[in-house]
Design a protein around this motif. Structure first.
Motif, PDB file in Angstrom:
ATOM      1  N   GLY A  54       5.674  19.806 -22.463  1.00  0.00           N
ATOM      2  CA  GLY A  54       6.634  20.878 -22.566  1.00  0.00           C
ATOM      3  C   GLY A  54       6.019  22.209 -22.174  1.00  0.00           C
ATOM      4  N   GLU A  55       6.593  23.282 -22.705  1.00  0.00           N
ATOM      5  CA  GLU A  55       6.137  24.625 -22.355  1.00  0.00           C
ATOM      6  C   GLU A  55       4.956  25.054 -23.224  1.00  0.00           C
ATOM      7  N   PRO A  56       3.997  25.799 -22.659  1.00  0.00           N
ATOM      8  CA  PRO A  56       2.921  26.370 -23.473  1.00  0.00           C
ATOM      9  C   PRO A  56       3.522  27.365 -24.478  1.00  0.00           C
ATOM     10  N   PRO A  57       2.767  27.792 -25.484  1.00  0.00           N
ATOM     11  CA  PRO A  57       1.305  27.665 -25.588  1.00  0.00           C
ATOM     12  C   PRO A  57       0.850  26.326 -26.165  1.00  0.00           C
ATOM     13  N   TYR A  58      -0.312  25.887 -25.709  1.00  0.00           N
ATOM     14  CA  TYR A  58      -0.960  24.727 -26.307  1.00  0.00           C
ATOM     15  C   TYR A  58      -2.434  24.697 -25.910  1.00  0.00           C
ATOM     16  N   THR A  59      -3.153  23.826 -26.612  1.00  0.00           N
ATOM     17  CA  THR A  59      -4.559  23.568 -26.328  1.00  0.00           C
ATOM     18  C   THR A  59      -4.669  22.177 -25.731  1.00  0.00           C
ATOM     19  N   LEU A  60      -5.376  22.062 -24.625  1.00  0.00           N
ATOM     20  CA  LEU A  60      -5.533  20.779 -23.960  1.00  0.00           C
ATOM     21  C   LEU A  60      -6.742  20.023 -24.511  1.00  0.00           C
ATOM     22  N   GLY A  61      -6.978  18.851 -23.955  1.00  0.00           N
ATOM     23  CA  GLY A  61      -8.135  18.049 -24.325  1.00  0.00           C
ATOM     24  C   GLY A  61      -7.773  16.824 -25.140  1.00  0.00           C
ATOM     25  N   LEU A  88      -7.669  11.249 -28.521  1.00  0.00           N
ATOM     26  CA  LEU A  88      -6.457  11.626 -29.234  1.00  0.00           C
ATOM     27  C   LEU A  88      -5.252  10.949 -28.583  1.00  0.00           C
ATOM     28  N   PRO A  89      -4.188  10.691 -29.352  1.00  0.00           N
ATOM     29  CA  PRO A  89      -3.016   9.996 -28.792  1.00  0.00           C
ATOM     30  C   PRO A  89      -2.487  10.703 -27.553  1.00  0.00           C
ATOM     31  N   TYR A  90      -2.430   9.950 -26.455  1.00  0.00           N
ATOM     32  CA  TYR A  90      -1.957  10.502 -25.191  1.00  0.00           C
ATOM     33  C   TYR A  90      -0.464  10.243 -25.044  1.00  0.00           C
ATOM     34  N   PRO A  91       0.366  11.246 -24.640  1.00  0.00           N
ATOM     35  CA  PRO A  91      -0.081  12.578 -24.223  1.00  0.00           C
ATOM     36  C   PRO A  91       0.049  13.662 -25.291  1.00  0.00           C
ATOM     37  N   HIS A  92       0.763  13.390 -26.374  1.00  0.00           N
ATOM     38  CA  HIS A  92       1.169  14.494 -27.253  1.00  0.00           C
ATOM     39  C   HIS A  92       0.136  14.881 -28.305  1.00  0.00           C
ATOM     40  N   GLY A  93      -1.020  14.200 -28.311  1.00  0.00           N
ATOM     41  CA  GLY A  93      -2.037  14.535 -29.296  1.00  0.00           C
ATOM     42  C   GLY A  93      -3.100  15.485 -28.804  1.00  0.00           C
ATOM     43  N   ALA A  94      -2.851  16.160 -27.688  1.00  0.00           N
ATOM     44  CA  ALA A  94      -3.869  17.029 -27.091  1.00  0.00           C
ATOM     45  C   ALA A  94      -4.343  18.098 -28.063  1.00  0.00           C
ATOM     46  N   GLY A  95      -5.584  18.583 -27.849  1.00  0.00           N
ATOM     47  CA  GLY A  95      -6.082  19.675 -28.675  1.00  0.00           C
ATOM     48  C   GLY A  95      -7.572  19.663 -28.918  1.00  0.00           C
ATOM     49  N   SER A  96      -8.334  18.838 -28.185  1.00  0.00           N
ATOM     50  CA  SER A  96      -9.759  18.730 -28.480  1.00  0.00           C
ATOM     51  C   SER A  96     -10.612  19.833 -27.878  1.00  0.00           C
ATOM     52  N   HIS A  97     -10.033  20.687 -27.030  1.00  0.00           N
ATOM     53  CA  HIS A  97     -10.816  21.787 -26.471  1.00  0.00           C
ATOM     54  C   HIS A  97     -10.811  22.943 -27.461  1.00  0.00           C
TER      55      HIS A  97
END
Length: 310
Positions: A54-61, A88-97
């Protein structure tokens, strides 16, 4: 805590190092103090355009290697202080960066002793993709002939080793400068895609793993025997690949990676037994994520790039 966030789509310059609240683990989750996290093509693609998040904001990784900081209700597998790695669960679990991240406990496994956090942080997404493509989807068996395209890339260089560990005869494509590395990983034949036509150099294959897309998939069908399988890591929106595969008596499929504790355990076992190693071509501190994305987008990275949380 520090995290790399974006508030808009665009080039690497949209990435910002910001302060955000540290998350708390929910039911069945662990909080991991991140030591290293891989950067994958899906990261810069999601940074540049709307795909799954979806739309940012978010953290990738999605790649994670680190130390368990806290556990949520019901978690019995880990305790604070354990060194773990996983996807992390792909794709909606992003956030490791980020300095800390939460994720399902069963997305992680213990980090093998002797494997650094940088190496462990580079492995999960690429290794799970290769494992799920070659083992779960294609069912590679001893004696089969397997072609791995882009064999010096993140997924490719791991796929060569997994196919070899399964007893396959491995054919690989890579630029000439990377042939020595690919052979050292176990490839039996290496084809320079820049100077040779792989459809003339090989054939009668049982499995092709293709991360390149429709055009390369169409050509790859020509080197598969009837009853063989093509596993693509990019969707064919035209439908041409499926149509040609059906006419050729070949199975074709597109797959996305999934978080998978059993797969991660298998990867960890291969690492521990010395049958799998990861090639890290560059590391960057979290604050220099923009540089990592810029290098990744050149398309010439060997192995993996990793962000560190020193």
């Amino acid at each position: 805590m520090k995290a790399v966030r974006q508030s808009a789509f665009g080039g690497p310059e949209v990435l910002e190092l910001v302060d955000v609240p540290r998350p708390a683990p929910g039911v069945g989750e662990i909080l991991v103090a991140v030591r290293a996290a891989g950067v994958n093509p899906t990261d810069w693609k999601h940074r540049a355009m709307a795909i799954f998040l979806g739309e940012p904001p978010y953290t990738l990784g999605w790649d994670v290697s680190g130390v368990v900081e806290a556990v949520g209700m019901g978690v019995s597998l880990f305790r604070p202080g354990d060194e773990v790695f996983g996807m992390l669960p792909y794709p909606h679990g992003a956030g490791s960066h980020a300095a800390y991240v939460t994720g399902p406990a069963r997305a992680f496994v213990p980090k093998p002793m002797g494997l650094s956090h940088i190496e462990a942080g580079a492995l999960p997404l690429a290794a799970l993709t290769a494992w799920q493509a070659l083992v779960d989807t294609a069912g590679v068996e001893p004696g089969q002939r397997v072609l791995v395209h882009a064999a010096a890339g993140g997924v490719g260089h791991v796929a060569v080793q997994i196919a070899k560990a399964r007893g396959a005869h491995v054919v690989a494509t890579a630029s000439a400068a990377k042939h020595e590395l690919v052979r050292s990983l176990g490839a039996d034949e290496v084809i320079d895609y820049r100077t040779a036509d792989f459809t003339r150099e090989t054939g009668d294959l049982d499995v092709v793993l293709d991360p390149m897309g429709t055009e390369n998939c169409l050509r790859s069908l020509d080197v598969l025997r009837p009853g063989a399988i093509l596993v693509s890591l990019l969707p064919d929106m035209s439908g041409e690949v499926a149509l040609k595969a059906a006419k050729s008596g070949v199975r074709s499929t597109f797959m996305l990676v999934e978080h998978d504790q059993a797969g991660m355990a298998a990867v960890a076992d291969l690492v521990a037994s010395g049958r799998l190693r990861v090639h890290v071509s560059g590391t960057y501190p979290l604050a220099e994520a923009t540089r990592a994305h810029a290098e990744g987008e050149t398309g010439h990275v060997t192995g993996k790039l990793v962000l560190t949380m020193d």
